[in-house]
Motif scaffolding. Sequence first.
Motif, PDB file in Angstrom:
ATOM      1  N   ALA A  26      43.835  19.039  36.107  1.00  0.00           N
ATOM      2  CA  ALA A  26      44.822  18.057  35.926  1.00  0.00           C
ATOM      3  C   ALA A  26      45.595  18.538  34.784  1.00  0.00           C
ATOM      4  O   ALA A  26      46.840  18.204  34.865  1.00  0.00           O
ATOM      5  CB  ALA A  26      44.289  16.659  35.657  1.00  0.00           C
ATOM      6  N   LYS A  29      47.916  21.612  36.072  1.00  0.00           N
ATOM      7  CA  LYS A  29      49.017  21.006  37.047  1.00  0.00           C
ATOM      8  C   LYS A  29      50.033  20.307  36.396  1.00  0.00           C
ATOM      9  O   LYS A  29      51.038  20.679  36.528  1.00  0.00           O
ATOM     10  CB  LYS A  29      48.283  20.090  38.036  1.00  0.00           C
ATOM     11  CG  LYS A  29      49.214  19.640  39.088  1.00  0.00           C
ATOM     12  CD  LYS A  29      48.709  18.706  40.050  1.00  0.00           C
ATOM     13  CE  LYS A  29      49.630  18.203  41.228  1.00  0.00           C
ATOM     14  NZ  LYS A  29      48.755  17.404  42.095  1.00  0.00           N
ATOM     15  N   ALA A  30      49.634  19.470  35.163  1.00  0.00           N
ATOM     16  CA  ALA A  30      50.795  18.934  34.390  1.00  0.00           C
ATOM     17  C   ALA A  30      51.788  19.939  33.711  1.00  0.00           C
ATOM     18  O   ALA A  30      52.818  19.656  33.749  1.00  0.00           O
ATOM     19  CB  ALA A  30      49.928  17.884  33.540  1.00  0.00           C
ATOM     20  N   ASN A  33      53.904  21.829  36.483  1.00  0.00           N
ATOM     21  CA  ASN A  33      55.017  21.045  36.757  1.00  0.00           C
ATOM     22  C   ASN A  33      55.964  20.467  36.142  1.00  0.00           C
ATOM     23  O   ASN A  33      56.716  20.083  36.631  1.00  0.00           O
ATOM     24  CB  ASN A  33      54.578  20.234  37.971  1.00  0.00           C
ATOM     25  CG  ASN A  33      53.540  20.498  38.988  1.00  0.00           C
ATOM     26  OD1 ASN A  33      53.733  21.816  39.434  1.00  0.00           O
ATOM     27  ND2 ASN A  33      52.771  19.724  39.438  1.00  0.00           N
ATOM     28  N   ALA A  34      55.845  20.532  34.654  1.00  0.00           N
ATOM     29  CA  ALA A  34      56.680  19.980  33.751  1.00  0.00           C
ATOM     30  C   ALA A  34      57.972  20.779  33.415  1.00  0.00           C
ATOM     31  O   ALA A  34      57.913  21.851  33.527  1.00  0.00           O
ATOM     32  CB  ALA A  34      55.930  19.495  32.563  1.00  0.00           C
ATOM     33  N   LEU A  40      54.218  14.705  29.116  1.00  0.00           N
ATOM     34  CA  LEU A  40      52.993  14.879  30.083  1.00  0.00           C
ATOM     35  C   LEU A  40      51.934  13.960  30.095  1.00  0.00           C
ATOM     36  O   LEU A  40      51.078  14.064  30.737  1.00  0.00           O
ATOM     37  CB  LEU A  40      52.539  16.366  29.649  1.00  0.00           C
ATOM     38  CG  LEU A  40      53.461  17.516  29.563  1.00  0.00           C
ATOM     39  CD1 LEU A  40      52.539  18.868  29.300  1.00  0.00           C
ATOM     40  CD2 LEU A  40      54.162  17.467  30.809  1.00  0.00           C
ATOM     41  N   SER A  41      51.907  13.087  29.259  1.00  0.00           N
ATOM     42  CA  SER A  41      50.891  11.967  28.833  1.00  0.00           C
ATOM     43  C   SER A  41      51.396  10.736  29.673  1.00  0.00           C
ATOM     44  O   SER A  41      52.405  10.272  29.367  1.00  0.00           O
ATOM     45  CB  SER A  41      50.874  11.620  27.422  1.00  0.00           C
ATOM     46  OG  SER A  41      49.872  10.474  27.384  1.00  0.00           O
ATOM     47  N   ASP A  42      50.582  10.388  30.639  1.00  0.00           N
ATOM     48  CA  ASP A  42      50.924   9.094  31.483  1.00  0.00           C
ATOM     49  C   ASP A  42      50.997   7.742  30.468  1.00  0.00           C
ATOM     50  O   ASP A  42      51.668   6.850  31.037  1.00  0.00           O
ATOM     51  CB  ASP A  42      50.111   9.039  32.676  1.00  0.00           C
ATOM     52  CG  ASP A  42      49.863  10.099  33.730  1.00  0.00           C
ATOM     53  OD1 ASP A  42      50.888  10.595  33.738  1.00  0.00           O
ATOM     54  OD2 ASP A  42      48.908  10.263  34.487  1.00  0.00           O
ATOM     55  N   ALA A 195      47.371  18.411  27.464  1.00  0.00           N
ATOM     56  CA  ALA A 195      48.262  19.041  28.412  1.00  0.00           C
ATOM     57  C   ALA A 195      49.437  19.385  27.535  1.00  0.00           C
ATOM     58  O   ALA A 195      49.884  20.687  27.501  1.00  0.00           O
ATOM     59  CB  ALA A 195      48.932  18.094  29.700  1.00  0.00           C
TER      60      ALA A 195
END
Length: 296
Positions: A26, A29-30, A33-34, A40-42, A195
Amino acid sequence: MTILPLPEIPFDGAISQFYENEAPKAVRKAVENASKRDILSDSYPYDRWMEKNAYQDELKALQVELVKLQHWLAASGNRMVLVFEGRDTAGKGGAIRRLTEPLNPRIARVEALPKPTDRQQTQWYFQRYIERLPAAGEMVIFDRSWYNRGVVEHVFGFCTPAQRELFFRQVRQFETMLAQDGIRLVKFWLNIGQAEQLRRMLARERDVLKQWKLSSIDVGGLSKWDAYSNAIHETLTRSHHDDAPWTVIRAEDKYRTRLAVIRHVLGDIPYPGRPDKLPRGVDTAICGGPALWQND
């Protein structure tokens, strides 16, 4: 003109290797794709960095207030200590630079102590920090501090469990003595997610002008995320007290982080001419007590 060869990628590309082979899926991937300004933190309360023009306008207004604070400090003879701690690459250096940029270095100085010498290792743990404390009218900013013992030294085995336990028994008393002697002590913990930390380390690895910022501790710490998290949580819990509370800043956005640091410093001091409301006020969504700390 002689063109010098570029230096090799530091630590034999260990950061890239961690990203490719060891980082959680995860996290990888973060990062992959950024875009540059994405968060990057939800759990962070904003999706993107704040706009640069707005940041620069607010920074200028806050730095004017820092100059007022400096005049008060020099005239009153008060003493201030600011402690900056946080995850590797959390932006401590950048926040410190914006804080000290408009200030006289004779009044506000930064202390980034190196590894203790053989002699210092035989002294009382706090002794080498005491030697750097401010005199009247001065502000001292510790870029990392005595809290190395609570986190980094513990995670890497540079101190024994007994030494760390003694640190926790003494640190509150030490900080209370500073406060009782009239020193204003402000402690910042800057925190970022895994991330974002990996993204910043990859950027440093690839940028020849920033490679010097990386250390073997930074690289070795990538695989010790959980150990760091446990040590951080314990440290914040055991060393948060009325005489020296922790201020936690969620540092995913460097612009908001720098502004939050300066606003908090200004808001803590009733210097003459301070406006009733500082520019935009303190952002409590990213700046608060230890309860705000997140282990993303």
